[in-house]
Design a protein around this motif. Structure first.
Motif, PDB file in Angstrom:
ATOM      1  N   LEU A  14       0.821  -1.224   0.000  1.00 60.11           N
ATOM      2  CA  LEU A  14       0.000   0.000   0.000  1.00 60.11           C
ATOM      3  C   LEU A  14       0.852   1.269   0.000  1.00 60.11           C
ATOM      4  CD1 LEU A  14      -3.004  -1.059   2.223  1.00 60.11           C
ATOM      5  CD2 LEU A  14      -2.952  -0.730  -0.242  1.00 60.11           C
TER       6      LEU A  14
ATOM      7  N   LEU B  64       2.200   1.683  -3.513  1.00 55.55           N
ATOM      8  CA  LEU B  64       1.172   2.108  -4.477  1.00 55.55           C
ATOM      9  C   LEU B  64       0.824   3.583  -4.255  1.00 55.55           C
ATOM     10  CD1 LEU B  64      -1.259  -0.953  -4.571  1.00 55.55           C
ATOM     11  CD2 LEU B  64       0.252  -0.176  -6.384  1.00 55.55           C
ATOM     12  N   ALA B  65       0.757   3.998  -2.993  1.00 51.96           N
ATOM     13  CA  ALA B  65       0.433   5.388  -2.673  1.00 51.96           C
ATOM     14  C   ALA B  65       1.533   6.307  -3.198  1.00 51.96           C
ATOM     15  CB  ALA B  65       0.275   5.537  -1.180  1.00 51.96           C
TER      16      ALA B  65
ATOM     17  N   LYS C 116       3.475   5.665  -5.653  1.00 52.81           N
ATOM     18  CA  LYS C 116       3.409   5.670  -7.122  1.00 52.81           C
ATOM     19  C   LYS C 116       2.416   6.704  -7.626  1.00 52.81           C
ATOM     20  CE  LYS C 116       2.223   2.450 -10.443  1.00 52.81           C
ATOM     21  NZ  LYS C 116       1.669   1.131 -10.712  1.00 52.81           N
TER      22      LYS C 116
END
Lengths: 123, 192
Positions: free
Chosen positions: B185, B188-189, B191
């Motif tokens: 997570l 992804l955040a 990114k």
């Protein structure tokens, strides 16, 4: 990093995309042809056995009617031929079995393998 | 070719109709069986047996449902019988399935989270580890794009159960993914 971004959204999108994907492994290209040959074989066998059953049924039925016509009028027969058959019922059963087996081999087994060989040669 | 014409031609023993039926439905059967059985070699043999059964029993099809759901139901029931014969556990109630920590198949690095293909592989592995009914319902809904009613006709499950399997299945995939890749997570955040 974008403060409004939500990593769960991207994760869910990825999961959804993966769930909609076809599996990497596919059926072999020969699957349909192999299966069709099996289906053909199964149909041929069933058809031949059905024909055999019908023919045997007709012959057996006719013989049974004949025998019943001979036996029913007189309960204790004096017909020497019928007495001979009754005395040697084991041999008679054996002969009937042999006739049926020969008939089955000729009408089902032989026809089935001949058809299979033809199909194999064609393919 | 509509279902009725196809069935009539198959019953008449037309080879092109047999071929058409196999070509039209082989993916549905393959996807279901592969997801349920998980062993590609066994799945292929089972697919052949399923089609042989379909050709044998096609005369029993009364047209009360679509041909695809009738075929799907045969594939479903034969796969369940196969799994029972192999002694695999079939029935796991919806409430009883939770991803178990400590039985992790693999621990991916956070860098891998950026690689879409390795993430997808991991998701597929998680799907394979789900109980059979979850895998079946997920495959029929997402991959074959069948409706709840059609899935119900195939599996005999009521709508509510199907919805539960779908929601909990997705939830289980999410939870396992986050467990397997703890840094997922944040990566992804980052990114985004």
């Amino acid at each position: 990093m974008n403060p409004d971004s939500n990593p769960w959204n991207e994760l869910d999108a990825l999961i959804l995309e993966t769930l909609k994907e076809k599996p990497e492994r596919e059926l072999p290209l020969t699957f349909t042809d192999t299966l069709l040959r099996k289906v053909e074989r199964q149909l041929t066998w069933r058809e031949l056995v059905r024909e055999f059953a019908v023919k045997t049924g007709i012959v057996t039925g006719t013989l049974l009617v004949l025998i019943l016509c001979l036996i029913l009028p007189v309960r204790e027969t004096t017909n020497p031929f019928l007495l001979l058959l009754a005395d040697h019922w084991k041999i008679v059963s054996g002969v009937i079995f042999l006739i049926l087996f020969t008939f089955f081999s000729d009408q089902v087994l032989l026809k089935f393998y001949t058809k299979q060989r033809l199909l194999d040669t064609r393919s | 070719m509509d279902d009725a014409t196809l069935i009539a031609q198959v019953q008449a023993g037309k080879e092109h109709a047999n071929r058409y039926l196999i070509e039209r439905y082989k993916n549905l059967v393959w996807h279901m069986v592969l997801r349920m059985v998980s062993q590609p070699e066994d799945a292929e043999d089972l697919c052949q047996e399923i089609f042989l059964r379909i050709f044998r029993d096609i005369g029993k099809f009364r047209g009360e449902s679509k041909l695809s759901t009738w075929i799907g139901a045969i594939a479903y029931h034969m796969s369940i019988s196969y799994l029972r014969k192999k002694g695999k556990e079939i029935l796991v109630p919806v409430e009883d399935y939770f991803p178990v920590a400590g039985t992790r198949p693999v621990v991916e690095s956070a860098e891998a989270a950026l690689d879409k293909s390795s993430m997808k592989k991991l998701i597929h592995r998680i799907i394979d580890s789900l109980p059979v009914h979850y895998r079946t319902v997920i495959t029929l809904f997402y991959l074959e794009e069948l409706s709840y009613r059609e899935i119900g006709e195939i599996t005999g499950m009521p709508d509510g159960t199907i919805k539960s399997y779908l929601n909990r299945g997705r939830q289980a995939i999410r939870e396992q993914l986050v467990q397997l890749v703890p840094d997922l997570l944040p990566v992804l955040a980052e990114k985004q």
